[in-house]
Design a protein around this motif. Structure first.
Motif, PDB file in Angstrom:
ATOM      1  N   GLN A  11       0.809  -1.221   0.000  1.00 45.36           N
ATOM      2  CA  GLN A  11       0.000   0.000   0.000  1.00 45.36           C
ATOM      3  C   GLN A  11       0.843   1.273   0.000  1.00 45.36           C
ATOM      4  O   GLN A  11       0.347   2.337  -0.362  1.00 45.36           O
ATOM      5  N   ILE A  12       2.085   1.181   0.433  1.00 46.01           N
ATOM      6  CA  ILE A  12       3.022   2.310   0.377  1.00 46.01           C
ATOM      7  C   ILE A  12       4.304   1.818  -0.282  1.00 46.01           C
ATOM      8  O   ILE A  12       4.997   0.958   0.265  1.00 46.01           O
ATOM      9  N   MET A  98      -1.293   7.469   0.170  1.00 47.69           N
ATOM     10  CA  MET A  98      -0.572   8.696   0.527  1.00 47.69           C
ATOM     11  C   MET A  98      -1.497   9.903   0.617  1.00 47.69           C
ATOM     12  O   MET A  98      -1.108  10.940   1.160  1.00 47.69           O
ATOM     13  N   THR A  99      -2.725   9.779   0.096  1.00 50.13           N
ATOM     14  CA  THR A  99      -3.668  10.898   0.223  1.00 50.13           C
ATOM     15  C   THR A  99      -3.986  11.185   1.691  1.00 50.13           C
ATOM     16  O   THR A  99      -4.491  12.260   2.016  1.00 50.13           O
ATOM     17  N   PHE A 100      -3.690  10.218   2.557  1.00 49.58           N
ATOM     18  CA  PHE A 100      -3.831  10.435   4.005  1.00 49.58           C
ATOM     19  C   PHE A 100      -3.090  11.697   4.426  1.00 49.58           C
ATOM     20  O   PHE A 100      -3.565  12.465   5.274  1.00 49.58           O
ATOM     21  N   GLU A 113       8.731   4.469  16.157  1.00 52.09           N
ATOM     22  CA  GLU A 113       8.971   5.264  14.958  1.00 52.09           C
ATOM     23  C   GLU A 113      10.335   5.937  15.011  1.00 52.09           C
ATOM     24  O   GLU A 113      11.024   6.059  13.991  1.00 52.09           O
ATOM     25  N   HIS A 114      10.715   6.392  16.198  1.00 49.42           N
ATOM     26  CA  HIS A 114      12.024   7.023  16.340  1.00 49.42           C
ATOM     27  C   HIS A 114      13.143   6.037  16.021  1.00 49.42           C
ATOM     28  O   HIS A 114      14.148   6.401  15.403  1.00 49.42           O
ATOM     29  N   ILE A 158       4.123   4.016   6.930  1.00 52.78           N
ATOM     30  CA  ILE A 158       3.055   3.071   7.304  1.00 52.78           C
ATOM     31  C   ILE A 158       2.722   3.193   8.792  1.00 52.78           C
ATOM     32  O   ILE A 158       1.543   3.220   9.187  1.00 52.78           O
ATOM     33  N   LEU A 159       3.750   3.264   9.640  1.00 52.09           N
ATOM     34  CA  LEU A 159       3.514   3.373  11.079  1.00 52.09           C
ATOM     35  C   LEU A 159       2.783   4.664  11.429  1.00 52.09           C
ATOM     36  O   LEU A 159       1.895   4.674  12.296  1.00 52.09           O
TER      37      LEU A 159
END
Length: 294
Positions: A11-12, A98-100, A113-114, A158-159
């Motif tokens: 999806q990404i 990606m429209t998110f 994430e870091h 994604i995260l």
């Protein structure tokens, strides 16, 4: 019996990368606005910066990520307070998911994430280096470093989307007690180092303060942070010194005292060994940077 394959749904997918920068900027630096037909991700590693965009006006602090959509005008500006360190990646990704980021722009990343972002930054050095344009593959690049860079960037995006949709902080998903122990202790140690950065801190001081053995404190800290405590402290002092220089808050003697060095000469030697230039040379380099950045 025929074996039926299942094609994985992606999806990404990041197709191309245009730039990958790490900027250490002055708190008085001016920036020129721009727009371009690809995505841009801005991460504030240290300090703070303002962003004026078509979608709104944002104050970015340490730990914030701002995503600019293709063809969106954006301009960064100093706040006049804390000098920023920025990690900026521009890339092409045509997936509908990606429209998110057309509606959601500003994020504060968690522990997981870091960790992905840190690996992304490190892999960029392995693959093609930072602050190079146009980007080219390094002749001595580690095996599959460009692919890992792509994977980490996709994973980070994604995260961010997943966390925003589920409101589940990924930092709560650390799986084991030992990992939680490492992270919590490391946070406490880092906070202690920050509070006492002007003192001459030894490993024995930390062991006494946290009531833990030298072996265990080193293992737990390195497991979470990736380097030893004293190496981290030295790195922290240099980062503080660079920030003070960029902000023009203190002279070199005052900076040396604030960071617990025995003399300004030792501070200068340590700074040059780590950064590759003296504090005075670094200050001149910062003042000479007049080229606009996105």
């Amino acid at each position: 019996m025929d074996v039926i394959p299942y094609r994985l749904n992606e999806q990404i997918v990041v197709h191309d990368i245009y730039t990958c920068y790490y900027f250490e900027l002055s708190n008085r630096q001016q920036y020129t606005g721009e727009s371009h037909d690809f995505w841009e991700m801005v991460y504030v590693d240290k300090g703070e910066v303002n962003a004026n965009t078509e979608s709104g006006y944002y104050r970015l602090n340490q730990g914030n990520i701002l995503v600019h959509s293709p063809n969106e005008y954006h301009q960064l500006e100093s706040t006049g307070n804390k000098a920023p360190n920025l990690f900026i990646v521009t890339f092409r990704c045509d997936n509908e998911a990606m429209t998110f980021f057309d509606e959601h722009k500003l994020f504060r990343i968690g522990q997981v994430e870091h960790g992905v972002l840190a690996r992304l930054m490190k892999e960029s050095l392995y693959a093609f280096g930072l602050n190079l344009y146009p980007i080219t593959s390094k002749p001595d690049a580690l095996f599959a470093s460009e692919q890992l860079f792509k994977i980490y960037l996709e994973q980070l995006l994604i995260l961010i989307i997943r966390n925003e949709r589920t409101n589940t902080p990924q930092s709560s998903l650390l799986s084991t007690t030992s990992e939680n122990q490492s992270v919590n202790l490391s946070k406490q140690i880092i906070q202690y180092l920050e509070r006492n950065i002007s003192s001459k801190i030894t490993l024995d001081d930390l062991c006494d303060h946290f009531n833990i053995s030298r072996t265990q404190i080193n293992i737990l800290f390195k497991r979470s942070v990736g380097i030893g405590i004293i190496a981290y402290l030295n790195q922290m002092k240099i980062e503080h010194a660079k920030k003070y220089i960029r902000e023009e808050s203190f002279n070199l003697t005052e900076i040396s005292n604030l960071l617990g060095y025995s003399s300004v000469h030792y501070f200068s030697r340590h700074f040059k060994k780590t950064v590759g230039m003296t504090p005075s040379e670094y200050a001149r380099t910062i003042k000479a940077r007049n080229e606009p950045v996105s």
